[in-house]
Scaffold this motif. Structure first.
Motif, PDB file in Angstrom:
ATOM      1  N   LEU A  22      28.697  50.397 -31.116  1.00  0.00           N
ATOM      2  CA  LEU A  22      28.974  49.164 -30.383  1.00  0.00           C
ATOM      3  C   LEU A  22      27.847  48.150 -30.548  1.00  0.00           C
ATOM      4  O   LEU A  22      28.090  46.947 -30.667  1.00  0.00           O
ATOM      5  N   LEU A  23      26.608  48.642 -30.567  1.00  0.00           N
ATOM      6  CA  LEU A  23      25.461  47.754 -30.733  1.00  0.00           C
ATOM      7  C   LEU A  23      25.490  47.091 -32.105  1.00  0.00           C
ATOM      8  O   LEU A  23      25.237  45.895 -32.232  1.00  0.00           O
ATOM      9  N   VAL A  24      25.825  47.867 -33.135  1.00  0.00           N
ATOM     10  CA  VAL A  24      25.924  47.315 -34.489  1.00  0.00           C
ATOM     11  C   VAL A  24      27.048  46.277 -34.565  1.00  0.00           C
ATOM     12  O   VAL A  24      26.878  45.189 -35.119  1.00  0.00           O
ATOM     13  N   GLU A  25      28.203  46.607 -33.989  1.00  0.00           N
ATOM     14  CA  GLU A  25      29.342  45.680 -34.009  1.00  0.00           C
ATOM     15  C   GLU A  25      29.029  44.397 -33.248  1.00  0.00           C
ATOM     16  O   GLU A  25      29.374  43.296 -33.685  1.00  0.00           O
ATOM     17  N   GLU A  26      28.368  44.555 -32.110  1.00  0.00           N
ATOM     18  CA  GLU A  26      28.045  43.390 -31.293  1.00  0.00           C
ATOM     19  C   GLU A  26      27.106  42.448 -32.031  1.00  0.00           C
ATOM     20  O   GLU A  26      27.326  41.237 -32.069  1.00  0.00           O
ATOM     21  N   PHE A  27      26.060  42.990 -32.657  1.00  0.00           N
ATOM     22  CA  PHE A  27      25.099  42.142 -33.336  1.00  0.00           C
ATOM     23  C   PHE A  27      25.707  41.521 -34.585  1.00  0.00           C
ATOM     24  O   PHE A  27      25.429  40.374 -34.919  1.00  0.00           O
ATOM     25  N   SER A  28      26.580  42.275 -35.271  1.00  0.00           N
ATOM     26  CA  SER A  28      27.243  41.737 -36.467  1.00  0.00           C
ATOM     27  C   SER A  28      28.148  40.563 -36.102  1.00  0.00           C
ATOM     28  O   SER A  28      28.185  39.557 -36.796  1.00  0.00           O
ATOM     29  N   SER A  29      28.879  40.691 -34.984  1.00  0.00           N
ATOM     30  CA  SER A  29      29.771  39.601 -34.560  1.00  0.00           C
ATOM     31  C   SER A  29      28.977  38.372 -34.169  1.00  0.00           C
ATOM     32  O   SER A  29      29.400  37.242 -34.417  1.00  0.00           O
ATOM     33  N   LYS A  30      27.798  38.547 -33.577  1.00  0.00           N
ATOM     34  CA  LYS A  30      26.954  37.408 -33.220  1.00  0.00           C
ATOM     35  C   LYS A  30      26.480  36.691 -34.468  1.00  0.00           C
ATOM     36  O   LYS A  30      26.439  35.465 -34.521  1.00  0.00           O
ATOM     37  N   LYS A  31      26.112  37.451 -35.495  1.00  0.00           N
ATOM     38  CA  LYS A  31      25.657  36.846 -36.747  1.00  0.00           C
ATOM     39  C   LYS A  31      26.768  36.055 -37.411  1.00  0.00           C
ATOM     40  O   LYS A  31      26.545  34.994 -37.974  1.00  0.00           O
TER      41      LYS A  31
END
Length: 307
Positions: free
Chosen positions: A161-170
């Motif tokens: 979830l942390l990886v997905e969240e940061f990727s979506s922000k980028k």
């Protein structure tokens, strides 16, 4: 004496490795800082690379008197053990389903795993690998200092979830900003324009409302932002924003207002162009009472880029 000798040998070996291939080290350090993940995870990976994570092994190198056993399995705790060989760490890596190498013997350094992946050029998502390792380290600290850790499946899910969240922000950051095609237009004389908007914070089951009121000269007559600890949906919070905007206008003693928002389904329902969704029916039905708040009000839809 045996332990001290072993630690000195390990330190000499690390220093020799650092000098023997400085180009490889510089390349990997640059790679760490280019990862698409939070700075805290990059810093963690850099500390793992430098072998300065506060494991028992590193603390003993600094002559700090401390028990040398892992709190989970009783073995000597190095970065390789804490992040790879320990039974808790191993269970998390297996659950992650990442294509990782296998080793026949125990590892002293976690970087042995990293170098194996790096040199074999395995097709691995490094952000997932680094974030999983960071979650393992956090869990190790919770077990060591608080006596409790999280379930394996929970930790792996948190990492993903942390990886997905940061990727979506980028991705959002890379999207070009839409230019405003039309500037703010003033209301008619004697009227006030009330721009309202709502936002949903799904991770905390809450939402927020914002209101800005301007007069014919564009001067701000009032503004408000409010966080609601309610698990409302997008339509519900937008409808609530209209209601709060009218309430603020009434509190300021304004008599004629134009409500403007970017939720077309809400504006159409207030216009009477369509039946309101069940979830906002009470708010829309109660709109007739808004005349007790202000003398006259209108509602208008505005695109998000102009709201």
């Amino acid at each position: 004496m045996v332990a001290c000798s072993w630690l000195c040998e390990r330190r000499n070996k690390e220093e020799a490795c650092e000098v023997s291939n400085p180009k490889k080290g510089r390349k990997f350090k640059n790679f760490i800082w280019q990862l698409n993940c939070p700075s805290k995870i990059k810093q963690f990976m850099w500390r793992a690379y430098k072998n300065i994570l506060p494991t028992i092994y590193c603390l003993k190198l600094r002559k700090i008197p401390i028990e040398d056993a892992c709190g989970v399995c009783g073995k000597v705790e190095s970065s390789g053990h804490a992040l790879w060989d320990c039974e808790v760490a191993g269970a998390i890596w297996r659950e992650s389903k990442l294509p990782l190498p296998s080793f026949k013997t125990s590892l002293c350094d976690f970087m042995d795993v990293v170098w194996e992946i790096w040199e074999e050029k395995r097709e691995i998502i490094w952000e997932c690998f680094a974030t999983t390792a960071w979650c393992i380290w956090k869990n190790r600290n919770s077990l060591k200092f608080e006596g409790r850790g999280k379930a394996v499946k929970t930790l792996v899910k948190e990492a993903k979830l942390l990886v997905e969240e940061f990727s979506s922000k980028k991705i959002k950051e890379k999207q070009p900003m839409l230019s405003r095609t039309q500037a703010w237009s003033p209301p008619s004389e004697g009227w006030y324009k009330v721009n309202v908007d709502g936002v949903v914070f799904r991770e905390s089951n809450s939402c927020g409302i914002g209101v800005v009121i301007r007069n014919v000269q564009g001067q701000i007559m009032g503004a408000m932002s409010k966080k609601l600890n309610l698990p409302l949906g997008v339509v519900e919070v937008e409808a609530k924003a209209f209601e709060e905007g009218l309430q603020l206008a009434g509190d300021l003693g304004l008599k004629q207002v134009i409500l403007k928002g970017d939720a077309q389904i809400v504006t159409n329902a207030l216009f009477g162009k369509c039946l309101p969704p069940t979830s906002i029916q009470m708010i829309i039905t109660g709109a007739r009472r808004w005349r007790h708040t202000v003398q006259e009000w209108k509602v208008s839809y505005v695109r998000r880029t102009r709201n």
